[in-house]
Enzyme design. Structure first.
Site, mmCIF file in Angstrom:
data_model
loop_
_atom_site.group_PDB
_atom_site.id
_atom_site.type_symbol
_atom_site.label_atom_id
_atom_site.label_comp_id
_atom_site.label_asym_id
_atom_site.label_seq_id
_atom_site.Cartn_x
_atom_site.Cartn_y
_atom_site.Cartn_z
ATOM 1 N N ALA A 56 0.801 -1.228 0.000
ATOM 2 C CA ALA A 56 0.000 0.000 0.000
ATOM 3 C C ALA A 56 0.837 1.284 0.000
ATOM 4 C CB ALA A 56 -0.963 -0.030 1.184
ATOM 5 N N ARG A 95 -5.538 -0.493 -9.031
ATOM 6 C CA ARG A 95 -5.916 -1.507 -8.028
ATOM 7 C C ARG A 95 -6.848 -0.818 -7.027
ATOM 8 N NH1 ARG A 95 -1.228 -4.947 -5.357
ATOM 9 N NH2 ARG A 95 -2.932 -6.443 -5.030
ATOM 10 N N GLN A 203 4.352 -13.519 -1.460
ATOM 11 C CA GLN A 203 5.094 -12.321 -1.032
ATOM 12 C C GLN A 203 5.950 -12.609 0.200
ATOM 13 O OE1 GLN A 203 1.892 -12.351 -1.978
ATOM 14 N NE2 GLN A 203 1.249 -10.430 -2.904
ATOM 15 N N ASP A 244 -3.848 -2.442 3.972
ATOM 16 C CA ASP A 244 -4.139 -1.770 2.698
ATOM 17 C C ASP A 244 -5.173 -0.665 2.864
ATOM 18 O OD1 ASP A 244 -3.033 -4.581 1.896
ATOM 19 O OD2 ASP A 244 -2.754 -3.217 0.200
ATOM 20 N N LYS A 255 -3.639 -8.423 3.259
ATOM 21 C CA LYS A 255 -3.473 -9.607 2.414
ATOM 22 C C LYS A 255 -4.321 -10.786 2.893
ATOM 23 C CE LYS A 255 -1.632 -9.863 -0.616
ATOM 24 N NZ LYS A 255 -2.326 -9.655 -1.915
HETATM 25 O O1 MRU Z 1 -1.133 -7.556 -3.142
HETATM 26 P P1 MRU Z 1 -0.018 -6.832 -2.427
HETATM 27 O O2 MRU Z 1 1.260 -7.607 -2.437
HETATM 28 O O3 MRU Z 1 0.133 -5.406 -2.876
HETATM 29 O O4 MRU Z 1 -0.524 -6.798 -0.922
HETATM 30 C C1 MRU Z 1 0.245 -6.142 0.016
HETATM 31 C C2 MRU Z 1 -0.256 -6.296 1.394
HETATM 32 O O5 MRU Z 1 -1.305 -6.841 1.646
HETATM 33 C C3 MRU Z 1 0.552 -5.658 2.453
HETATM 34 O O6 MRU Z 1 0.478 -6.382 3.643
HETATM 35 C C4 MRU Z 1 -0.004 -4.245 2.705
HETATM 36 O O7 MRU Z 1 -0.055 -3.529 1.513
HETATM 37 C C5 MRU Z 1 0.819 -3.498 3.684
HETATM 38 S S1 MRU Z 1 2.397 -3.141 3.007
HETATM 39 C C6 MRU Z 1 3.278 -2.209 4.085
#
Ligand code: MRU
Length: 358
Positions: A56, A95, A203, A244, A255
């Site tokens: 995010a 997104r 990830q 997010d 996530k």
């Molecule tokens: O789909 P992504 O990899 O963009 O999802 C990211 C996450 O869910 C992270 O945990 C969230 O963005 C926090 S990042 C500091």
């Protein structure tokens, strides 16, 4: 992301080159460290959609710099005002769940009338603010956790569980939840990190493990399905996630798989901590029911590395995020302070920058 222990040089995953955004292509990690140059709107939108850039806070920074890219392209190609606005809108909508993307784009777009220099200065300010926020959250989060962990656990060092990637790769540098882990490690308080692999795009296995290896922080990668038993089995002292979008009541989108971790922590009576900059708090969204969860393609679940693993004809359910109810969240750590939603506090208490700090 240097720290006193590793001495590694700081990892800065996004840079402004003067006329483009230079990013680490996260789809290539950990196999290869590849940089991409995003010099037009199509490249920016594609990079966001394919998770070349992700997380995010990083999406907020890329979105804001993307407005400069769009302005440059507009000057080159002689776009009309509405055409430029539509191009900026494509970046904003690339997104849906991470509020930081629209926040970063909107903050930069407001200044388009003042010209490119003003927009670029705002975008670079967003990057600098994010880096500073991460360091502040690292300190506040570490203080909060250390003040609440039983003495005997501190004596043997903490075992912390993370989900997804919340490090430098998800931000501009250092990280949110992983920034707290880095700070705890810097203070000599981390025994072991359990990094959830984070299906379907891994990830945790690919990116968090890469960052922890880079910093020399002891860790193991575990299947997402191993998290609940690790927590209930007493080998995890605290779980930390990023966010997010955080609704006004504290409900938190993150996530997919985060809710399961929160439920297990609740059952085990250990802290479940959300770490996110204030830019992730969306006071215009009353609660988690109003958060749009991105649905992604079937192939991410049904195939791996281009090879189909599910039978032909199988279909997927692939939400990229879930929403953890505020009542399961022990603490939300922002650079403005800490609130404790499970005890009835909400992010509204930090609206003016107040709130508890430890
Ligand atoms: O789909 P992504 O990899 O963009 O999802 C990211 C996450 O869910 C992270 O945990 C969230 O963005 C926090 S990042 C500091």
């Amino acid at each position: 992301m240097a720290d006193d222990r590793s001495g590694s040089p700081a990892l800065r995953p996004i840079e402004w080159t003067g006329n483009a955004i230079r990013v680490i292509d996260q789809t290539c990690l950990p196999g290869e460290l590849v940089h991409r140059t995003l010099a037009d709107v199509d490249s920016v939108v594609d990079a966001i959609g394919r998770l070349v850039v992700r997380g995010a806070p990083q999406l907020g920074a890329v979105g804001a710099l993307g407005v400069v890219v769009a302005m440059d392209e507009s000057f080159r190609l002689g776009w009309s005002g509405p055409r430029l606005a539509a191009a900026i809108g494509r970046i904003r909508d690339a997104r849906p769940t991470a509020v930081n993307l629209a926040w970063g784009v909107d903050r930069a777009e407001r200044l388009v009338v003042l010209g490119r220099d003003a927009v670029l200065a705002e975008a670079l300010a967003i990057c600098a603010e994010d880096a500073a926020a991460n360091r502040a959250m690292g300190r506040l989060g570490a203080d909060w956790i250390l003040a609440r962990c039983p003495e005997e656990r501190l004596d043997r060092g903490l075992n912390a569980l993370t989900h997804c990637n919340t490090g430098a790769l998800a931000t501009t540098e250092w990280g949110t939840a992983l920034g707290v882990v880095r700070e705890l490690h810097r203070r000599g308080q981390i025994a072991l990190v359990y990094a959830d692999e984070t299906r379907p795009l891994l990830q945790g296995a690919r990116l968090t493990s890469w960052e922890l290896t880079y910093d020399g922080i002891p860790h193991v990668v575990q299947a997402d399905g191993a998290a609940a038993s690790a927590i209930l089995g007493g080998i995890v002292d605290v779980a930390l996630i990023g966010a997010d979008r955080i609704a006004a009541n504290g409900d938190t989108a993150n996530k997919i798989g985060s809710v399961g971790v929160a439920l297990a922590c609740h059952e085990a009576g250990i802290p479940f901590v959300v770490v996110a900059p204030w830019s992730t708090v969306d006071l215009a969204t009353a609660n988690g029911d109003a958060i749009q969860v991105e649905m992604r393609g079937d192939d991410e679940v049904l195939a791996w590395g281009g090879i189909r693993v599910a039978p032909a004809g199988a279909r997927a359910h692939n939400p990229a995020f879930d929403v953890t109810p505020a009542r399961l969240i022990s603490a939300i750590v922002t650079e403005r302070g800490v609130v404790e939603p499970a005890s009835g506090q909400t992010p509204l208490e930090l609206r003016e920058g107040g709130g508890s700090t430890g």
